[in-house]
Design a protein around this motif. Sequence first.
Motif, PDB file in Angstrom:
ATOM      1  N   THR A 385      95.024  17.269  10.624  1.00 54.47           N
ATOM      2  CA  THR A 385      93.810  16.763   9.975  1.00 54.47           C
ATOM      3  C   THR A 385      93.790  15.239   9.983  1.00 54.47           C
ATOM      4  OG1 THR A 385      94.931  16.861   7.845  1.00 54.47           O
ATOM      5  CG2 THR A 385      93.635  18.792   8.490  1.00 54.47           C
ATOM      6  N   ASP A 386      94.620  14.618  10.834  1.00 53.52           N
ATOM      7  CA  ASP A 386      94.686  13.157  10.936  1.00 53.52           C
ATOM      8  C   ASP A 386      94.966  12.798  12.379  1.00 53.52           C
ATOM      9  OD1 ASP A 386      96.058  10.374  10.712  1.00 53.52           O
ATOM     10  OD2 ASP A 386      95.239  10.736   8.706  1.00 53.52           O
ATOM     11  N   LEU A 387      94.489  11.622  12.796  1.00 52.82           N
ATOM     12  CA  LEU A 387      94.758  11.181  14.165  1.00 52.82           C
ATOM     13  C   LEU A 387      96.252  10.950  14.379  1.00 52.82           C
ATOM     14  CD1 LEU A 387      91.785   8.708  14.782  1.00 52.82           C
ATOM     15  CD2 LEU A 387      92.006  11.091  15.528  1.00 52.82           C
ATOM     16  N   SER A 433      91.385   9.879  19.243  1.00 54.58           N
ATOM     17  CA  SER A 433      90.227  10.590  18.689  1.00 54.58           C
ATOM     18  C   SER A 433      90.641  12.002  18.307  1.00 54.58           C
ATOM     19  CB  SER A 433      89.093  10.653  19.722  1.00 54.58           C
ATOM     20  OG  SER A 433      89.549  11.324  20.897  1.00 54.58           O
ATOM     21  N   ALA A 434      89.721  12.711  17.600  1.00 57.79           N
ATOM     22  CA  ALA A 434      89.982  14.088  17.199  1.00 57.79           C
ATOM     23  C   ALA A 434      89.649  15.051  18.343  1.00 57.79           C
ATOM     24  CB  ALA A 434      89.171  14.429  15.957  1.00 57.79           C
ATOM     25  N   ALA A 457     100.725  19.995  22.747  1.00 55.68           N
ATOM     26  CA  ALA A 457      99.295  20.001  22.435  1.00 55.68           C
ATOM     27  C   ALA A 457      99.085  20.217  20.943  1.00 55.68           C
ATOM     28  CB  ALA A 457      98.589  21.088  23.228  1.00 55.68           C
ATOM     29  N   THR A 458      97.930  19.703  20.428  1.00 52.52           N
ATOM     30  CA  THR A 458      97.538  19.899  19.038  1.00 52.52           C
ATOM     31  C   THR A 458      96.030  19.859  18.945  1.00 52.52           C
ATOM     32  OG1 THR A 458      97.877  19.162  16.769  1.00 52.52           O
ATOM     33  CG2 THR A 458      97.580  17.448  18.407  1.00 52.52           C
ATOM     34  N   SER A 459      95.472  20.434  17.855  1.00 45.60           N
ATOM     35  CA  SER A 459      94.033  20.384  17.624  1.00 45.60           C
ATOM     36  C   SER A 459      93.820  19.604  16.338  1.00 45.60           C
ATOM     37  CB  SER A 459      93.454  21.800  17.501  1.00 45.60           C
ATOM     38  OG  SER A 459      92.068  21.737  17.226  1.00 45.60           O
ATOM     39  N   ILE A 460      93.071  18.458  16.423  1.00 50.82           N
ATOM     40  CA  ILE A 460      92.906  17.562  15.282  1.00 50.82           C
ATOM     41  C   ILE A 460      91.522  17.721  14.681  1.00 50.82           C
ATOM     42  CG2 ILE A 460      92.877  15.156  14.529  1.00 50.82           C
ATOM     43  CD1 ILE A 460      94.812  14.536  16.829  1.00 50.82           C
TER      44      ILE A 460
END
Length: 718
Positions: A385-387, A433-434, A457-460
């Motif tokens: 939930t954060d860059l 960026s998200a 990999a991650t999803s922001i």
Amino acid sequence: PANAASLTVTVTGLSATDTIGVSGYLITESAIAPAATAAGWTGTAPATFTFSSEGSKTAYAWAKDAAGNVSASRSAATTITLPDVTAPALNSFTLPQTATDLTVAVAGLSATDTVGVTGYLITESAIAPAATAAGWTATAPTTFTFSGEGSKTAYAWAKDAAGNVSASRSAITTITLPDITAPALNSFTLPQTATDLTVAVAGLSATDTVGVTGYLITESATAPAATAPGWSAAAPATFTFSSEGSKTAYAWAKDAAGNVSASRSAATSITLPDVTAPSLNSFTLPANAASLTVTVTGLSATDTVGVTGYLITESAIAPAATAAGWTATAPATFTFSSAGSKTAYAWAKDAAGNVSASRSAITTITLPDITAPALNSFTLPQTATDLTVAVAGLSATDTVGVTGYLITESAIAPAATAAGWSAAAPATFTFSSAGSKTAYAWAKDAAGNVSASRSAATSITLPDVTAPSLNSFTLPQTATDLTVAVAGLSATDTVGVTGYLITESATAPAATAPGWSAAAPTTFTFSGEGSKTAYAWAKDAAGNVSASRSAITTITLPDITAPALNSFTLPANAASLTVTVTGLSATDTVGVTGYLITESAIAPAATAAGWTATAPATFTFSSAGSKTAYAWAKDAAGNVSASRSAITAITLPDVATLTIADALLALRIGSGKVKANAQQMARLDVAPVVSGKSVPDGKVDTGDAIVILSKVVGKRIL
């Protein structure tokens, strides 16, 4: 009876007759006839009667019959003198606070008694003495002799002629007798032989009537002064001779009064072993090398007996003669533990275990590195939930050593000189960026070899961006401590407040700054005193930090800083125990309130006796010799400074007392004149004085009063 010693007296011969019969008897001190119904009548004549008081007394006897007829009285007289049973009362009794003799002066001893005091007695026992005990004196004694020294209590008593002894009155004194007895040494032993100048001392002990305060061992049979250097409070366990051979040592003991014992001697024979270490002649390494193992040239050593071993180390600390790695011959190579600018230290030893001083040589080892590091792991959270996201498990290995880590959003390998490399694996990475994001981790070594990448990999999804709002925040108006109470600190947030922080800076802190607490703090510690402003902040789970709310307090800290002494000087030499003090001054953050000079290096208490408001101009030592004085300063808060010392050498003049016989030897009488013997006067260092004036030629009339004055002590002798 005509006389009695008690209020109750014997009654004899009391009888009465009546026409019908006597039914009662009564004795009174009143001549008025009692009623037949009055209290006290007895059926038979009483054998005793008790008067109300002593003195010349008259009693009246009465009889009555059954009809209530009361007889006329019959009287009898007696004189009652009661024995004295009242003990005297002591008024006062005083002893001096301290004394240096078992016999001390008694002051103010007096007592009063209803009849008269007939005796006085002083004892060391609190048990009342018998009136017949030995030692009573008709007058109050002016002295009393104790049985021993120390803190002593005496009890004063008084008695009267009847043998009544008063309650005691006590007084306390502390008796300290001068110590003139030197200690006695019990034993002192050295080993018969030794291989070192320092030999073990066994059984050294001494006894003293008061207490042994010092021990000293010398090579001289001459008794040392009690102020000589080298005395130790405890018996020394060793003694170091000045040289080897057949040696004698002398042990001494002293007490606190400066009495030095007779010596006790012990002998030993010292034969020193081989203590000469080998000497290294040369030791060379190549200036540069491409291997950890380098060639050694020219390593050699000499010894007074013979070299038995060689050793090369990377440490400048001398190895033990029993350490691993010694070789009988000089090694031809040496292997370093790592590359770089390296120093090796060569050593030699002999059969006695003496290790030489080292000889060093320097080489620079450069090992070729062509192997890139290999990344072991690299993980990002599945969602964020954060860059800036946490990095887990990022590590790499290399044949020489990993020197840098880098995470990028690009799959293209970065140059070893690119910006952003860090010496340690980063714990977080910030995306630009998200969204659905991929990061690439890299490692490099000192040779500039860059590893292949490892991706994660991650999803922001960015969270709440609304900061909390502070409701209230209060500090006390004043405080006496850097830590002050916090009242009413609270905040609200659209989602929830997760942290509170108080700072002295008006600059908003980061949500990740140290010091955040989950609950509102109840105290805050300032960095210094004075008029202070604190700023309260709140944050939420998204890392949004509120605007601040400020509160003001004035902190005044107690004074805990001791004064600092600026200077303190004594004369180099003095002829009196009282010496001049110059330049004694001190400074303090608040103000100096007291000065004190002592002979002890132990800091005095601020409440100790002897402090003066101003710096003293003189100081009196307890004895002569090489003396050190310690100056101290204190402030109103009771902080005592560190000391400042000064040294002086005190040599007192000869003050031997002249006797009257000595003074008379200085005079001779002849022809109606008294003439001073000039030669004798000079020998005694005295001068005749008539009517307070010196007589240079020594001639005076026989009728004049002659006074001999000592020029040394300035006292009248004759």
